[in-house]
Design a protein around this motif. Structure first.
Motif, PDB file in Angstrom:
ATOM      1  N   LYS A 141       6.201   7.910  -3.650  1.00  0.00           N
ATOM      2  CA  LYS A 141       4.843   8.158  -4.105  1.00  0.00           C
ATOM      3  C   LYS A 141       3.826   7.055  -4.342  1.00  0.00           C
ATOM      4  N   ILE A 142       2.569   7.260  -3.737  1.00  0.00           N
ATOM      5  CA  ILE A 142       1.551   6.322  -3.854  1.00  0.00           C
ATOM      6  C   ILE A 142       0.438   6.998  -4.203  1.00  0.00           C
ATOM      7  N   TRP A 143      -0.397   6.184  -4.813  1.00  0.00           N
ATOM      8  CA  TRP A 143      -1.993   6.734  -5.015  1.00  0.00           C
ATOM      9  C   TRP A 143      -2.887   6.163  -4.244  1.00  0.00           C
ATOM     10  N   ASP A 144      -3.760   6.727  -3.495  1.00  0.00           N
ATOM     11  CA  ASP A 144      -4.827   6.092  -2.692  1.00  0.00           C
ATOM     12  C   ASP A 144      -5.391   4.918  -3.431  1.00  0.00           C
ATOM     13  N   ASN A 145      -5.150   3.728  -2.543  1.00  0.00           N
ATOM     14  CA  ASN A 145      -6.007   2.667  -3.109  1.00  0.00           C
ATOM     15  C   ASN A 145      -5.902   1.704  -1.747  1.00  0.00           C
ATOM     16  N   GLY A 146      -6.608   0.452  -2.039  1.00  0.00           N
ATOM     17  CA  GLY A 146      -6.727  -0.304  -0.879  1.00  0.00           C
ATOM     18  C   GLY A 146      -5.785  -1.060  -0.543  1.00  0.00           C
ATOM     19  N   ASP A 147      -4.588  -1.171  -1.289  1.00  0.00           N
ATOM     20  CA  ASP A 147      -3.523  -1.924  -0.746  1.00  0.00           C
ATOM     21  C   ASP A 147      -2.417  -1.198   0.044  1.00  0.00           C
TER      22      ASP A 147
END
Length: 254
Positions: free
Chosen positions: A203-209
């Motif tokens: 799982k990931i949250w949207d971000n620039g990385d």
């Protein structure tokens, strides 16, 4: 051939969704809001209006997140009977329940390979028949990963699952950095423990990385998709990175 459990589950889900589509046009309101904070009231209202919460009760899953993994597995086939699976951030255990069913770790599918599921979380949670539970343990700690390796007893892992997320601070940049670091921690463990052609779901949250994380994952897996299951709430920034076909285990640096 599809697994009998999966066929039955999908039939029940389809019938339930058809019914719910008719019933949920009228907005329901909980009757136990008195004395609760505004955020608690909003949460209760959302839970009552959420068809996946009711489906989880119907199918005896511990929480609605089970349907995220069910959907991803139905579409992308990340789990199969006989697989060895690590479930990171497993509490309260709904992904573990799905993994046990789909890998036959509980031995309920006759004449089919029996898998093994190892689940870990900071929180203590109730046992799931067919799974080995490590409750109250921090996956990122060396001791926790050592315990997992010992329990594997030399077996390689066919799928690493992670529904982990940090406790939100409310500071967007810090929260995004924290979940990205968790993803890299899971990726490092997967690189060290995975069998050839193993799969990974994190799982990931949207971000620039995220683009860099995707590039790093693709160095070691044949395919990668960014997936948002229907069971993920529309106002949530969560996605899942689903990688298939582990190619090897070189050293990873960030």
């Amino acid at each position: 051939m599809r697994q009998p459990v999966a066929i039955l589950t999908n039939c029940i889900i389809r019938r339930f969704v058809q019914t719910q589509n008719n019933l949920h046009h009228a907005k329901q309101q909980p009757n136990n809001l008195k004395g609760k904070s505004k955020s608690s009231q909003e949460w209760l209202t959302r839970q009552l209006a959420d068809p996946y919460v009711e489906k989880a009760h119907m199918l005896n899953y511990r929480c609605r997140s089970a349907f995220k993994l069910l959907e991803m597995d139905d579409k992308y086939k990340v789990l199969k009977p006989g697989d060895v699976v690590i479930d990171c951030g497993a509490a309260p255990g709904s992904w573990t329940q799905v993994a046990v069913e789909r890998t036959n770790a509980n031995g309920k599918i006759e004449r089919s390979p029996r898998g093994a599921v190892f689940s870990i979380d900071l929180l203590h949670f109730h046992a799931v028949p067919g799974a080995t539970i490590f409750g109250g343990m921090d996956f990122t700690a060396q001791l926790a990963q050592k315990r997992l390796r010992e329990s594997l007893a030399g077996r390689q892992v066919n799928c690493v699952l992670s529904d982990m997320a940090p406790n939100a601070t409310g500071v967007r940049m810090l929260d995004q950095e924290s979940i990205t670091n968790l993803c890299y921690e899971v990726l490092r463990f997967a690189l060290a423990m995975s069998a050839p052609q193993a799969n990974l779901v994190i799982k990931i949250w949207d971000n620039g990385d995220v683009p860099k994380l995707e590039r790093d994952i693709l160095c070691y897996y044949e395919k990668l998709k960014r997936v948002k299951p229907r069971a993920s709430r529309g106002d949530s920034s969560e996605h899942f990175l689903l990688a298939k076909g582990f190619k090897g285990a070189p050293t990873l640096t960030t």
